[in-house]
Scaffold this motif. Structure first.
Motif, PDB file in Angstrom:
ATOM      1  N   ASP A 134       3.025   0.530   8.949  1.00 44.27           N
ATOM      2  CA  ASP A 134       4.011   0.549   7.871  1.00 44.27           C
ATOM      3  C   ASP A 134       3.272   0.580   6.543  1.00 44.27           C
ATOM      4  O   ASP A 134       2.687  -0.422   6.118  1.00 44.27           O
ATOM      5  CB  ASP A 134       4.898  -0.701   7.966  1.00 44.27           C
ATOM      6  CG  ASP A 134       6.014  -0.721   6.938  1.00 44.27           C
ATOM      7  OD1 ASP A 134       5.956   0.045   5.946  1.00 44.27           O
ATOM      8  OD2 ASP A 134       6.945  -1.533   7.117  1.00 44.27           O
ATOM      9  N   LEU A 135       3.279   1.727   5.887  1.00 43.67           N
ATOM     10  CA  LEU A 135       2.565   1.900   4.627  1.00 43.67           C
ATOM     11  C   LEU A 135       3.199   1.121   3.480  1.00 43.67           C
ATOM     12  O   LEU A 135       2.590   0.967   2.420  1.00 43.67           O
ATOM     13  CB  LEU A 135       2.466   3.381   4.261  1.00 43.67           C
ATOM     14  CG  LEU A 135       1.686   4.248   5.251  1.00 43.67           C
ATOM     15  CD1 LEU A 135       1.727   5.714   4.823  1.00 43.67           C
ATOM     16  CD2 LEU A 135       0.255   3.774   5.383  1.00 43.67           C
ATOM     17  N   GLY A 136       4.385   0.582   3.669  1.00 41.92           N
ATOM     18  CA  GLY A 136       5.065  -0.189   2.639  1.00 41.92           C
ATOM     19  C   GLY A 136       4.674  -1.660   2.604  1.00 41.92           C
ATOM     20  O   GLY A 136       5.062  -2.386   1.694  1.00 41.92           O
ATOM     21  N   LEU A 137       3.910  -2.103   3.584  1.00 38.81           N
ATOM     22  CA  LEU A 137       3.512  -3.508   3.637  1.00 38.81           C
ATOM     23  C   LEU A 137       2.340  -3.773   2.704  1.00 38.81           C
ATOM     24  O   LEU A 137       1.421  -2.960   2.616  1.00 38.81           O
ATOM     25  CB  LEU A 137       3.090  -3.889   5.057  1.00 38.81           C
ATOM     26  CG  LEU A 137       4.162  -3.828   6.123  1.00 38.81           C
ATOM     27  CD1 LEU A 137       3.535  -4.021   7.499  1.00 38.81           C
ATOM     28  CD2 LEU A 137       5.223  -4.883   5.863  1.00 38.81           C
ATOM     29  N   LYS A 138       2.375  -4.891   2.028  1.00 40.31           N
ATOM     30  CA  LYS A 138       1.237  -5.289   1.204  1.00 40.31           C
ATOM     31  C   LYS A 138       0.152  -5.899   2.084  1.00 40.31           C
ATOM     32  O   LYS A 138       0.446  -6.758   2.920  1.00 40.31           O
ATOM     33  CB  LYS A 138       1.651  -6.324   0.159  1.00 40.31           C
ATOM     34  CG  LYS A 138       2.319  -5.736  -1.046  1.00 40.31           C
ATOM     35  CD  LYS A 138       2.477  -6.821  -2.090  1.00 40.31           C
ATOM     36  CE  LYS A 138       2.955  -6.196  -3.381  1.00 40.31           C
ATOM     37  NZ  LYS A 138       3.134  -7.208  -4.419  1.00 40.31           N
ATOM     38  N   TYR A 139      -1.068  -5.429   1.896  1.00 37.54           N
ATOM     39  CA  TYR A 139      -2.280  -6.011   2.479  1.00 37.54           C
ATOM     40  C   TYR A 139      -2.348  -5.972   4.004  1.00 37.54           C
ATOM     41  O   TYR A 139      -3.248  -6.564   4.583  1.00 37.54           O
ATOM     42  CB  TYR A 139      -2.471  -7.461   1.996  1.00 37.54           C
ATOM     43  CG  TYR A 139      -2.249  -7.631   0.522  1.00 37.54           C
ATOM     44  CD1 TYR A 139      -2.928  -6.837  -0.402  1.00 37.54           C
ATOM     45  CD2 TYR A 139      -1.340  -8.551   0.042  1.00 37.54           C
ATOM     46  CE1 TYR A 139      -2.719  -6.981  -1.762  1.00 37.54           C
ATOM     47  CE2 TYR A 139      -1.117  -8.704  -1.317  1.00 37.54           C
ATOM     48  CZ  TYR A 139      -1.813  -7.918  -2.212  1.00 37.54           C
ATOM     49  OH  TYR A 139      -1.593  -8.059  -3.549  1.00 37.54           O
TER      50      TYR A 139
END
Length: 166
Positions: A134-139
């Motif tokens: 998921d490219l929308g997750l931070k870190y």
């Protein structure tokens, strides 16, 4: 001595704020789709001493903290524990974030790995799972990975997640 794949003196993507990131050499998880497969071989990278790394940190006024990435720093728990303790001596305001393919609960069962946990502030645990990318997750790279408040978790003997601000 630590076996290191590389160092990023000013990273904006390996945790909150500007971070000094140390990439551990060696990973036994070998996650499908890993973004850093060159860190997998245990014999790769170069050897660096704790004080050599500390010297690279001196004068870094904008750094919010350190990130131990990889590879998997928990395969070198003893060395990263020594480094983390030394870092806290140099600047007690820096936080330490670590990535691992292990789960928090499993790290607690191993004496050396638990010692490293005891000097870490933030843990991103769990293997990268390509199907949960998921490219929308931070870190994090995949939705199964957790961002854990390590010190609170150790106090309560269970994984306590950070709020959604991460």
């Amino acid at each position: 001595m630590l076996r290191v794949a590389g160092v990023s003196p000013e990273s904006l993507v390996d945790g909150p704020g500007i971070r000094f990131t140390i990439f551990a050499q060696g990973c036994s998880h070998k996650c499908k789709g890993c973004h850093n497969p060159s860190t997998h071989p245990l014999e790769g990278g170069k050897l660096m001493g704790v004080e050599e790394i500390i010297d690279k940190l001196k004068g870094k006024l904008l750094i919010k903290g350190l990130t131990f990435s990889g590879g998997d720093p928990f395969l070198q728990s003893k060395g990263f524990h020594l480094l983390a303790k030394r870092v806290k001596e140099v600047n007690k305001d820096w936080d330490i974030l670590a990535y691992t393919g292990y789960h928090f609960e499993d790290l607690l069962k191993d004496k050396e790995k638990r010692r490293l946990l005891e000097v870490i502030d933030i843990l991103i645990d769990g293997p990268f799972v390509e199907e949960k990318k998921d490219l929308g997750l931070k870190y994090r790279g995949s939705s199964n990975q957790r961002i854990i408040d390590v010190q609170r978790s150790l106090d309560e003997d269970r994984a306590i997640l950070y709020s959604e601000e991460y």
